[in-house]
Enzyme design. Sequence first.
Site, PDB file in Angstrom:
ATOM      1  N   ARG A   4       0.851  -1.206   0.000  1.00 35.14           N
ATOM      2  CA  ARG A   4       0.000   0.000   0.000  1.00 35.14           C
ATOM      3  C   ARG A   4       0.878   1.245   0.000  1.00 35.14           C
ATOM      4  O   ARG A   4       0.575   2.237  -0.663  1.00 35.14           O
ATOM      5  CB  ARG A   4      -0.918  -0.002   1.235  1.00 35.14           C
ATOM      6  CG  ARG A   4      -1.999  -1.091   1.195  1.00 35.14           C
ATOM      7  CD  ARG A   4      -3.082  -0.851   2.235  1.00 35.14           C
ATOM      8  NE  ARG A   4      -2.588  -0.924   3.604  1.00 35.14           N
ATOM      9  CZ  ARG A   4      -2.553  -2.048   4.320  1.00 35.14           C
ATOM     10  NH1 ARG A   4      -2.971  -3.183   3.798  1.00 35.14           N
ATOM     11  NH2 ARG A   4      -2.098  -2.036   5.556  1.00 35.14           N
ATOM     12  N   LYS A  96     -12.415  13.733   6.601  1.00 35.19           N
ATOM     13  CA  LYS A  96     -13.553  13.156   5.896  1.00 35.19           C
ATOM     14  C   LYS A  96     -14.285  12.162   6.778  1.00 35.19           C
ATOM     15  O   LYS A  96     -13.661  11.399   7.518  1.00 35.19           O
ATOM     16  CB  LYS A  96     -13.069  12.452   4.626  1.00 35.19           C
ATOM     17  CG  LYS A  96     -14.192  11.759   3.867  1.00 35.19           C
ATOM     18  CD  LYS A  96     -13.643  10.971   2.684  1.00 35.19           C
ATOM     19  CE  LYS A  96     -13.807   9.494   2.893  1.00 35.19           C
ATOM     20  NZ  LYS A  96     -14.763   8.857   1.961  1.00 35.19           N
ATOM     21  N   LYS A 179     -19.689  16.654   0.310  1.00 37.85           N
ATOM     22  CA  LYS A 179     -19.326  15.589  -0.632  1.00 37.85           C
ATOM     23  C   LYS A 179     -20.545  14.694  -0.850  1.00 37.85           C
ATOM     24  O   LYS A 179     -20.722  13.681  -0.181  1.00 37.85           O
ATOM     25  CB  LYS A 179     -18.135  14.789  -0.097  1.00 37.85           C
ATOM     26  CG  LYS A 179     -17.680  13.693  -1.053  1.00 37.85           C
ATOM     27  CD  LYS A 179     -16.341  13.086  -0.651  1.00 37.85           C
ATOM     28  CE  LYS A 179     -15.987  11.915  -1.561  1.00 37.85           C
ATOM     29  NZ  LYS A 179     -14.627  11.401  -1.355  1.00 37.85           N
TER      30      LYS A 179
END
Length: 296
Positions: A4, A96, A179
């Site tokens: 990752r 977020k 969003k």
Amino acid sequence: SEMRNEYRDMLFTAERMEDNISGVIMFDETLRQSTTCDNNIPFVKLLSDKGVLPGIKVDTGAKDLAGAPGEKITEGLDGLRDRLVEYYSLGARFAKWRAVITIGKNIPSEHCIVANANALARYASLCQESNIVPIVEPEVLMDGEHSVETCFDVTSNTLDCVFNVLRIHNVMLEGIVLKPNMVISGLNCSSQADIEKVSDMTVKVLKDNVPESVPGIAFLSGGQSSDDATAHLNCMNKKYKGNLPWNLTFSYGRALQADALMSWGGSNREEGQLKLIERSKSNSLASKGEIPSLVS
């Protein structure tokens, strides 16, 4: 974790990615990682030096909502204040939190929408207390057989509730980014709304429910194909340019990275970077309504 790290290194070090990407939402793990090939530069520094804002996903995922079969509530409020202080010190400047609203037989319930709106509002006010800009993400999922009209109604109810609750919680709307999902037909709906219909209905749901004080709207792609997500955004900006109080832009996960991930395939850095740059460039143009013609 190493793979990752390598993948994100490939994305973040892509030459001139900063021309079309202004912020990157990272996981806790990524926020603490560094580049693999260039003298171990922390990702936060690499991005900040390019003029790209580092962000952090702070929710701990959607879990089953008690008393609401088939519905989800997003968790992660416990200890969030302390985590935000640490994330700010690590360089994060926005955060977020994703709420998930499912359309199905007799759902979403008011219970689900209100519970998720409350969590979003508590998260947003904690972020603003720590000088971190909250991305408020109430996602009405595209999974299901529902029509585009049903998606419109549920999205409208969800946004209406979210903004009522944000006001109750004294969240400063000038300091958030919304969003939302676009208004699209359910994945398994027999009739799929075309690009223009999606654009018109999405803009209408925003005009009906989003206060003008919100500065920016950054759409999620939510499982749309990369081409569809770009085409819808382009159509909205082309058609409504200058007639909207907010900027309409993109905050895509899959629709920005799918091509790059496939081309990279674990080793081909250059090909992966090329695809990221191509896709981010077309989305950047779409956020200005400047793509000449898109065939979906």
